[in-house]
Write a protein that holds these residues in place. Structure first.
Motif, PDB file in Angstrom:
ATOM      1  N   ARG A 210       0.829  -1.203   0.000  1.00 50.77           N
ATOM      2  CA  ARG A 210       0.000   0.000   0.000  1.00 50.77           C
ATOM      3  C   ARG A 210       0.869   1.261   0.000  1.00 50.77           C
ATOM      4  O   ARG A 210       2.010   1.248   0.476  1.00 50.77           O
ATOM      5  N   PRO A 211       0.353   2.366  -0.535  1.00 53.40           N
ATOM      6  CA  PRO A 211       1.179   3.558  -0.763  1.00 53.40           C
ATOM      7  C   PRO A 211       1.856   4.099   0.482  1.00 53.40           C
ATOM      8  O   PRO A 211       3.035   4.462   0.445  1.00 53.40           O
ATOM      9  N   GLU A 212       1.132   4.151   1.617  1.00 55.02           N
ATOM     10  CA  GLU A 212       1.725   4.751   2.810  1.00 55.02           C
ATOM     11  C   GLU A 212       2.894   3.929   3.340  1.00 55.02           C
ATOM     12  O   GLU A 212       3.904   4.479   3.803  1.00 55.02           O
ATOM     13  N   LYS A 221       5.244   1.820  -4.687  1.00 58.67           N
ATOM     14  CA  LYS A 221       3.916   1.403  -4.242  1.00 58.67           C
ATOM     15  C   LYS A 221       3.353   0.353  -5.193  1.00 58.67           C
ATOM     16  O   LYS A 221       3.729   0.272  -6.370  1.00 58.67           O
TER      17      LYS A 221
END
Length: 472
Positions: A210-212, A221
């Motif tokens: 996931r991006p975070e 990502k």
């Protein structure tokens, strides 16, 4: 490039490989185990995440080209989460013996051996939850999801609750023949399928970064993440052990003899594990002792010397077993004893016994216990003609030479033996990201071979019989 993350008991290892499966770099961060009561073993899952961050930061190579991630990890641990996926209590680990009574009660139900093909060991996941229901009813009532250790890392990485077949096989809720959860066994322990993660094969896609989390780790990502494997199945993937007749011996915190099979071969009467492998249509048998290299680490702590220093003082020739015998049961034992209350100790000491003799006895005790595991595999229809040695203990020439005498077969050491599970995880990440098949898993180059000496093998066999007689 492809990244393997191996969540062990003593630390997190990461392995970075290129498209040709050559190891580029490795990283590591240590973990500690909490023992709040004798026989208990716990870790804080938050420490796993922090150790993973540190191990990845330990890599010098740029990570912007990483195209796939694989996970491996210590098996059987219970990570209990509430409805918001918050951790409810420290994870109860694989070598925790508190649920011995609960395991015995489940094992007395014929359905468990019939479906899982295994004894219900105290270290498995299901009896831990039964123990919680009895001793921590409020926490049990709040539990909405149970994950295995590496799959808690996956939840942090991807936001998804997914496990693989090899790791799920060690829960006592899983049907290895059908490669699926057993609703019957879940119900027998007060659990439901909704509390279990979704299942995937080890080489299949099982979530994306996931991006975070990607931004935090310096990774692209959306990287595909493989189903992965329990630590021993991942080690076997790293060694190219996928077909019947091939096997490995692992000298890590625990000790394992692993033999791949092309069909499900349950043999619970031998206390051998029969689990799914990390590839579709593959299974394996496994003999497990709970304390292997951990015994040498324990002895090093007692003596105030490092393991390397202790080993350096020993005669490098395997020879015949000495007069001092060590029982390597610091945390109880699985194969073949199935006794979490079995304990360690020295016998045969005299006024002339010294530190070097006792160090040698520790190595011999672990070696004989692994030879007993090999006998159990053979009794269960499995075994191997030779074994590839993996794990930190595989760096010792003396230890591998001892194992060759005790098992009576060749022990082979590949280059990079200490990176086994992380390397296997990276390979599974490559397979999930590229669609590569089993043929991509070559056997690593062998750097050393330790052969049994026909003049020594009988002496080691006699010593094993002496150990059994004393134990009885």
């Amino acid at each position: 490039m492809f990244l393997g993350i191996d969540l062990g008991t003593s630390g997190v290892k990461v392995v970075l490989i290129d498209d040709t499966q050559r190891i580029i770099q490795t990283g590591h961060a240590s973990l500690t185990v909490q023992n709040p009561h004798p026989g208990w073993s716990e870790q804080d899952p938050a420490a796993w995440i922090e150790a993973t961050r540190c191990a990845i930061r330990d890599l010098d190579s740029p990570l912007d080209k990483v195209a796939g991630i694989g996970l491996s990890g210590q098996m059987h641990g219970a990570v209990c989460l509430d409805q918001s996926d918050n951790v409810l209590r420290p994870a109860i680990l694989w070598n925790d013996g508190r649920a011995a009574d609960e395991a015995a009660a489940l094992d007395a139900d014929p359905a468990f051996r019939a479906i899982t093909g295994n004894i219900v060991f105290a270290g498995f996941t299901a009896p831990k939850l039964v123990w919680m229901r009895k001793h921590e009813p409020d926490l049990f009532a709040r539990t909405r999801r149970v994950l295995l250790p590496k799959d808690y890392l996956r939840l942090w990485l991807t936001g998804e609750a997914i496990s693989d077949m090899s790791d799920a096989s060690g829960t006592a809720w899983f049907d290895p023949a059908k490669r699926d959860w057993s609703d019957q066994l879940l119900a027998a322990t007060g659990m439901e399928r909704t509390m279990m993660p979704v299942l995937a094969e080890g080489s299949e896609l099982a979530g994306c970064l996931r991006p975070e989390t990607a931004a935090e780790l310096g990774l692209p990502k959306g990287i595909p993440i493989a189903g992965g494997a329990g630590d021993n199945a991942a080690t076997a993937i790293g060694a190219g052990i996928t077909s019947a007749g091939s096997g490995l011996i692992s000298l890590g915190t625990s000790g394992v003899i692993f033999a791949a099979t092309d069909r499900f071969l349950p043999a619970p009467e031998t206390a051998v594990h029969a689990f799914c492998h990390a590839l579709p249509g593959r299974w394996h048998q496994m003999g497990v002792m709970l304390s292997a290299a951990a015994c040498l680490d324990w002895w090093a702590g007692i003596t105030g010397a490092s393991p390397a220093e202790l080993l350096s003082r020993l005669d490098p020739a395997p020879g015949r077993p000495g007069p001092i015998m060590f029982w390597p049961y610091l945390s109880g034992e699985r194969t073949p004893l199935n006794n979490p209350l079995q304990r360690a100790g020295f016998t045969g000491m005299s006024t002339g016994s010294d530190r070097a003799q006792m160090t040698r006895a520790v190595l011999e005790g672990v070696t004989l216990a692994l030879a007993e595991n090999m006998e159990a595999l053979r009794a269960g229809g499995g075994g191997a003609d030779s074994l590839i040695a993996m794990g930190g203990g595989a760096r010792s020439d003396l230890w591998l030479a001892m194992l060759a005498q005790a098992t009576g077969i060749s022990i082979m050491r590949p280059a990079g033996a200490e990176t086994g599970a992380g390397f296997g995880a990276a390979r599974l990440g490559l397979m999930a990201a590229t669609g590569a098949g089993e043929s991509a898993l070559t056997t690593p180059e062998i750097s050393d071979v330790f052969e049994p000496d026909p003049e020594l093998v009988p002496a080691w066999s006699e010593s094993l019989q002496r150990l059994r007689q004393q134990r009885a």
